[in-house]
Design a protein around this motif. Sequence first.
Motif, short mmCIF file in Angstrom:
data_model
loop_
_atom_site.label_atom_id
_atom_site.label_comp_id
_atom_site.label_asym_id
_atom_site.label_seq_id
_atom_site.Cartn_x
_atom_site.Cartn_y
_atom_site.Cartn_z
N ILE A 73 0.85 -1.20 0.00
CA ILE A 73 0.00 0.00 0.00
C ILE A 73 0.88 1.25 0.00
N ILE A 74 1.83 1.26 0.91
CA ILE A 74 2.65 2.47 1.08
C ILE A 74 3.57 2.67 -0.12
N GLU A 75 4.17 1.58 -0.57
CA GLU A 75 5.05 1.65 -1.75
C GLU A 75 4.27 2.05 -3.00
N GLY A 76 3.11 1.44 -3.17
CA GLY A 76 2.29 1.71 -4.36
C GLY A 76 1.84 3.16 -4.39
N MET A 77 1.42 3.67 -3.24
CA MET A 77 0.97 5.07 -3.19
C MET A 77 2.13 6.02 -3.44
N ALA A 78 3.29 5.69 -2.85
CA ALA A 78 4.46 6.56 -3.05
C ALA A 78 4.84 6.57 -4.52
N TRP A 79 4.82 5.39 -5.14
CA TRP A 79 5.17 5.31 -6.57
C TRP A 79 4.21 6.16 -7.42
N LEU A 80 2.93 6.09 -7.10
CA LEU A 80 1.94 6.84 -7.90
C LEU A 80 1.90 8.32 -7.52
N GLY A 81 2.63 8.69 -6.48
CA GLY A 81 2.66 10.09 -6.08
C GLY A 81 1.40 10.50 -5.32
N LEU A 82 0.74 9.54 -4.69
CA LEU A 82 -0.46 9.85 -3.89
C LEU A 82 0.00 10.11 -2.46
N ASP A 83 0.56 11.27 -2.25
CA ASP A 83 1.17 11.58 -0.95
C ASP A 83 0.10 11.94 0.08
N HIS A 84 0.30 11.49 1.30
CA HIS A 84 -0.68 11.80 2.34
C HIS A 84 -0.12 12.87 3.28
N ASP A 85 -1.04 13.64 3.86
CA ASP A 85 -0.64 14.71 4.78
C ASP A 85 -0.56 14.22 6.21
N GLU A 86 -1.37 13.22 6.52
CA GLU A 86 -1.36 12.68 7.89
C GLU A 86 -1.45 11.16 7.83
N GLY A 87 -0.84 10.52 8.83
CA GLY A 87 -0.84 9.07 8.89
C GLY A 87 0.48 8.53 8.37
N PRO A 88 0.58 7.22 8.15
CA PRO A 88 -0.51 6.27 8.31
C PRO A 88 -0.89 6.06 9.78
N PHE A 89 -2.20 6.10 10.02
CA PHE A 89 -2.73 5.73 11.33
C PHE A 89 -3.13 4.25 11.25
N TYR A 90 -2.86 3.54 12.32
CA TYR A 90 -3.21 2.12 12.36
C TYR A 90 -4.33 1.93 13.38
N GLN A 91 -5.42 1.31 12.94
CA GLN A 91 -6.55 1.14 13.87
C GLN A 91 -6.16 0.34 15.11
N MET A 92 -5.28 -0.64 14.94
CA MET A 92 -4.91 -1.45 16.11
C MET A 92 -4.23 -0.61 17.19
N GLN A 93 -3.66 0.52 16.78
CA GLN A 93 -2.99 1.38 17.78
C GLN A 93 -3.97 2.36 18.41
N ARG A 94 -5.23 2.31 17.99
CA ARG A 94 -6.21 3.27 18.49
C ARG A 94 -7.29 2.61 19.34
N MET A 95 -7.05 1.35 19.71
CA MET A 95 -8.05 0.59 20.47
C MET A 95 -8.50 1.31 21.75
N ASP A 96 -7.54 1.90 22.46
CA ASP A 96 -7.91 2.56 23.72
C ASP A 96 -8.89 3.70 23.45
N ARG A 97 -8.64 4.40 22.36
CA ARG A 97 -9.52 5.51 22.00
C ARG A 97 -10.93 4.99 21.70
N TYR A 98 -11.03 3.90 20.92
CA TYR A 98 -12.36 3.36 20.60
C TYR A 98 -13.08 2.94 21.88
N LYS A 99 -12.32 2.33 22.77
CA LYS A 99 -12.95 1.84 24.01
C LYS A 99 -13.46 3.01 24.85
N ALA A 100 -12.69 4.10 24.85
CA ALA A 100 -13.12 5.28 25.61
C ALA A 100 -14.41 5.86 25.02
N VAL A 101 -14.47 5.92 23.69
CA VAL A 101 -15.68 6.48 23.05
C VAL A 101 -16.87 5.54 23.29
#
Length: 465
Positions: A62-90
């Motif tokens: 995903i990351i290599e393919g996007m970089a190759w195509l020049g689809l640059d992102h401004d934020e992230g990559p965010f990983y949902q597995m790293q946000r579990m505490d946040r989901y649980k709080a909500v």
Amino acid sequence: MTTPSSRIRTRFAPSPTGFIHLGNIRSALYPWAFARATGGDFILRIEDTDLDRSTQASVDVIIEGMAWLGLDHDEGPFYQMQRMDRYKAVLADLQAAGHVYPCYMSMEELDALRERQMANKEKPRYDGTWRPMPGKTLPSVPEGVKPVLRFKNPLGGVVAWDDKVKGRIEISNDELDDLVIARPDGTPTYNFCVVVDDIDMQITHVIRGDDHVNNTPRQINIFKALGAEPPVYAHLPTVLNEQGEKMSKRNGAKAVTAYRDEGYLPDAMVNYLARLGWSHGDDEIFSRQQFLEWFNLDHLGRSAAQFDEAKLKWVNAQHLKALPDEQLAQRVLPHLAQLGVTADDRLASICGLFKDRCDTLVVLANWIAAFYVDVVPNAEEKAQHVTDAVKPALLALACKLSVCAWDKTTIAAAIKETLTETGLKMPQIAMPVRVLVMGTAQTPSLDAVLALSQREKILARLKNA
Ligand code: GLU
């Protein structure tokens, strides 16, 4: 300056299960283009909660393919597995606000319920047994059973949105049962995490595949329960493969990065993918910049688009041809390296001479290689053109080429003189020389090819005929 609330924010939220293919990456291209076209932000979010199927290798593509195509992102990559505490709080907040209830229905009971409903020709759905209601007595809580948490879907009314592709969609709330939003171990489920992310990341426009249309009314209800305004939705129709089936890895779709290795240009891919579900009048070939100037959500196609490799090649050929020689030379370097070829300062000119007969960088690299490494003439063409009758003429030409100045005009004159002296016609000399020098008779004009070749190599190839 745009204020944060009016700034457009889009996201690409792939699940890293299997290698991302062209059908998937188009769902990255449009939100990226929309963010870039409007001066907004593009966010990359990896939806990796399916632990059994998510892989790092897939994230890498995903990351290599996007970089190759020049689809640059401004934020992230965010990983949902790293946000579990946040989901649980909500989730805890949502529960405290009374939007969630525990459900103790066992798998067996759910199966029995489904069977009864199917036998009555009803749509299978959870029947709300454990949903608290004024005046209702809930069943007694079974011992030792951990409940799932269900979301109290609104009763009655409709969920509606103006989809930028599909138009107005209205779903009756009675069609939606109370969604499980947390498993017995407390982990939140997919639709809930998506909504929390889209809220936290302040996504204004969700542009994604239409396989998610069914999730949208459920997600909108969760947005509302969380007191948030749902984003604008655009659900893109499927990309079909050449056989007319939904493109998927299972039926042979290639990873995006395979196209890089096969010699496609990122701008050509962007051009081709852009047209696979969006149009700007009849424009077929356009630059990345033009695409960003033209792109908006008003001209997204409503029907499924079909992948066509021949068309992709044609688009690539147009971009190859249009690229300045120096830039093309840079692009072809990795493919030359694959062939073990180290080029020199002739490279850009060679690219210029061959670019209009190549549809990929790999094809171009193969032509270029003939200038740097030994070529093996095509046997059939050699037998046809390099006959005993022309060999003396080839030697005569080699003789002239061994002493003349090494530029196109002088070389052309040497060929002409050889024709006059031997009485042969141009093809009778030009064809065998091309076969010996380039390996095949189908080349650009001979004087240009020779001028870019090294004299010693040419003489050796002509003399060894
Ligand atoms: N993770 C989902 C997928 O790969 C996309 C979810 C979304 O865009 O909302 O299909």
